[in-house]
Design a protein around this motif. Structure first.
Motif, short mmCIF file in Angstrom:
data_model
loop_
_atom_site.label_atom_id
_atom_site.label_comp_id
_atom_site.label_asym_id
_atom_site.label_seq_id
_atom_site.Cartn_x
_atom_site.Cartn_y
_atom_site.Cartn_z
N ALA A 51 0.78 -1.03 -0.01
CA ALA A 51 0.02 0.12 -0.01
C ALA A 51 1.01 1.32 -0.04
N ALA A 52 2.19 1.09 0.33
CA ALA A 52 2.83 2.18 0.52
C ALA A 52 4.30 1.88 0.55
N LEU A 53 5.47 2.74 0.10
CA LEU A 53 7.01 2.67 0.38
C LEU A 53 7.11 3.82 1.30
N LEU A 54 7.89 3.49 2.48
CA LEU A 54 8.26 4.46 3.33
C LEU A 54 9.84 4.43 3.13
N ILE A 55 10.42 5.73 2.90
CA ILE A 55 11.85 5.79 2.94
C ILE A 55 11.84 6.79 4.22
N ALA A 56 12.72 6.37 5.17
CA ALA A 56 12.88 7.18 6.20
C ALA A 56 14.44 7.73 6.20
N GLY A 57 14.82 8.50 5.34
CA GLY A 57 15.80 9.39 5.34
C GLY A 57 17.00 8.89 4.63
N ALA A 82 3.37 3.68 -11.74
CA ALA A 82 2.39 2.77 -12.86
C ALA A 82 1.67 1.86 -11.96
N ALA A 83 1.75 1.52 -10.86
CA ALA A 83 1.20 0.53 -9.91
C ALA A 83 0.47 1.14 -8.84
N ASP A 84 0.29 2.49 -9.02
CA ASP A 84 -0.27 3.32 -8.08
C ASP A 84 -0.04 2.93 -6.44
N ILE A 85 1.47 2.66 -6.28
CA ILE A 85 2.03 2.79 -5.19
C ILE A 85 2.54 3.98 -4.51
N PRO A 86 2.08 4.82 -3.55
CA PRO A 86 2.67 5.94 -2.97
C PRO A 86 3.94 5.53 -2.41
N VAL A 87 4.72 6.85 -2.34
CA VAL A 87 6.14 6.76 -1.53
C VAL A 87 6.07 7.98 -0.77
N PHE A 88 6.33 7.66 0.55
CA PHE A 88 6.43 8.75 1.57
C PHE A 88 7.93 8.58 2.01
N TYR A 89 8.37 9.97 2.16
CA TYR A 89 9.95 10.17 2.05
C TYR A 89 10.02 11.37 3.09
N ILE A 90 10.89 11.10 3.97
CA ILE A 90 11.53 12.37 4.94
C ILE A 90 13.12 12.42 4.41
N LYS A 91 13.29 13.68 4.46
CA LYS A 91 14.84 14.22 4.21
C LYS A 91 15.60 13.59 5.63
N GLY A 92 16.61 12.93 5.44
CA GLY A 92 17.68 12.77 6.68
C GLY A 92 18.85 14.08 6.32
N ASN A 93 19.97 13.74 7.19
CA ASN A 93 20.83 14.74 7.16
C ASN A 93 21.74 14.72 5.78
N HIS A 94 21.80 13.38 5.02
CA HIS A 94 22.56 13.57 3.91
C HIS A 94 21.67 14.35 2.75
N ASP A 95 20.49 13.91 2.95
CA ASP A 95 19.43 14.40 1.72
C ASP A 95 19.26 15.74 1.85
N ALA A 96 19.37 16.32 3.10
CA ALA A 96 19.43 17.91 3.11
C ALA A 96 20.28 18.75 2.43
N GLU A 97 21.30 18.22 1.97
CA GLU A 97 22.60 18.95 1.44
C GLU A 97 22.65 18.46 0.09
N ASN A 98 21.85 17.65 -0.45
CA ASN A 98 21.82 16.99 -1.89
C ASN A 98 21.00 17.84 -2.73
N PRO A 99 21.64 18.50 -3.81
CA PRO A 99 20.76 19.45 -4.58
C PRO A 99 19.61 18.69 -5.41
N ILE A 100 20.05 17.36 -5.58
CA ILE A 100 18.89 16.75 -6.61
C ILE A 100 17.46 16.75 -5.75
#
Length: 412
Positions: A51-57, A82-100
């Motif tokens: 029902a969902a993918l969680l990416i915790a940082g 394409a499969a109607d699967i939502p992704v929930f994502y929080i930014k961690g310390n490494h994500d916060a500095e990534n321009p992407i």
């Protein structure tokens, strides 16, 4: 019954630190291991119709900008869209500095929580996902005050990137205690940041899934993501394999193996057993020979030969690759009152290593060699004077041991 997949600390495109990269046949497989881990996570999400993918940082690894990484990531997220699967994502310390993370338009099935926090309901289910992202690389204070209250009567899952009360090898970020998390009314805490998997509590669930792809020998063993099963508002969990390459640390005792044929046979059988139990595609093996037997000096003398032997045996398995062979063997003790010329030589070499003149000469030679390396490689190898001194001592001790082994091995 509803399934939700929880992962964290993918560190996309983070390089694996292994001497096995010297092998061209293995290099591509190792260099793309973090991408393969993400592909396996997406494959599992699709196969299990989650029902969902969680990416915790820490989806990303650092500040480097990469169009190829961005294209790869959006391609994988599009598969979920394409499969109607939502992704929930929080930014961690490494994500916060990534321009992407701020410049690439991710597919619309991805919900990124901001630093203010918030909650989103999974469509068609009485399940709410709560999350708070890092605003910057540093989060020295707790983020718990930014979480919205759990929705009464529903299943509430909270996503947090945190060092908790602290962990060896990890900087302190968004600190809090397990006791604090337990009292906030959420049914499941989807954590990230610490690379070792750990279940801190089952009521409520407080889960650190660990890194899905180990990056060096300090992150040895198979890596996984965590699958949640939610039925009648009750949560159970299990692990799903994700790592493409697995670091292995094996200590092999040569005691009682007094003949080379016996040692080779036992080592070959041990490596075959290790390969048969491997859950990842590739095993990066750090092998250490320990103990002592009647041929210890000959083994120490013939280190190059044994390294090649172990390397070939590992390749025979089809999945293992020798990253490094170490020798932690105990030399046979001399008879009481023995005073052979070789024993005297060993004492003399030990004394020479402590002489200032020898140390100065070795330092000069070492500095000349290091000057040939690129600046960043030199800084990694000897970041300070203490590291330079330690390297000099290690080289001197290894050289003395190798010389003594050559002479002892020839005489016994």
């Amino acid at each position: 019954m509803i399934k939700i997949l929880h992962t964290a600390d993918i560190h996309l495109d983070s390089p694996l630190k292994t001497l096995a990269l010297r092998d061209e046949a293995l290099r591509d497989r190792v260099q793309t291991a973090t991408r393969t881990a993400l592909i396996r996570i997406v494959d599992t999400a699709l196969a299990e119709n989650v029902a969902a993918l969680l990416i915790a940082g820490d989806l990303f690894d650092g500040a480097e900008r990469s169009a190829k990484t961005a294209a790869f990531l959006t391609g994988q997220l599009d598969r979920l869209r394409a499969a109607d699967i939502p992704v929930f994502y929080i930014k961690g310390n490494h994500d916060a500095e990534n321009p992407i993370t701020g410049e690439v338009s991710l597919p619309d099935n991805v919900h990124i929580f901001d630093g203010r926090g918030g909650k989103v309901q999974i469509e068609g289910a009485d399940i709410w996902i709560h999350g708070v992202s890092f605003n910057s690389r540093h989060a020295p204070e707790s983020l718990l005050g930014k979480f919205t209250a759990p929705v009464p009567g529903a299943v509430n899952i909270a996503m947090l990137h945190s060092s908790l009360a602290g962990a060896q090898g990890h900087d302190t970020y968004a600190p809090c205690s397990v006791a604090e998390l337990s009292t906030m009314g959420f049914d499941y805490w989807a954590l990230g940041h610490i690379h070792k998997r750990q279940i801190h509590s089952e009521a409520p669930w407080i889960v650190m899934p660990g890194i899905p792809q180990g990056r060096d020998i300090g992150e040895a063993g198979p890596k996984t993501a965590t699958m949640l099963r939610i039925e009648d508002q009750r949560i159970s969990i299990y692990e799903v394999p994700t790592s493409a390459a697995e670091f292995l640390d094996l200590r092999f005792d040569v005691t009682a193996l007094d003949h080379d044929d016996d040692l080779r046979a036992k080592l070959r059988a041990t490596l075959r057993d290790l390969a048969s139990e491997l859950s990842s595609d590739t095993g990066l093996l750090r092998l250490t020979l320990t103990g002592a037997n009647a041929r210890t000096w000959q083994i120490l003398r013939d280190q190059d030969m044994w390294e090649e032997t172990a390397n070939q045996m590992a390749r025979e398995t089809g999945t293992l690759w020798l990253e490094k062979l170490r020798f932690d063997l105990t030399p046979p003790t001399s008879a009481p009152n023995a005073a052979s010329a070789l024993d005297e030589l060993a004492r003399l070499m030990a004394d020479i290593q402590e002489e200032p003149g020898f140390a100065a000469s070795l330092t000069s030679s070492l500095d000349a060699l290091l000057s040939e390396l690129p600046t960043h490689r030199r800084a990694q190898l000897v970041p300070d004077e203490a590291a330079s001194t330690a390297l000099r001592r290690d080289l001197a001790s290894a050289g003395a041991a190798q010389l003594l082994a050559a002479m002892k091995g020839a005489s016994e």
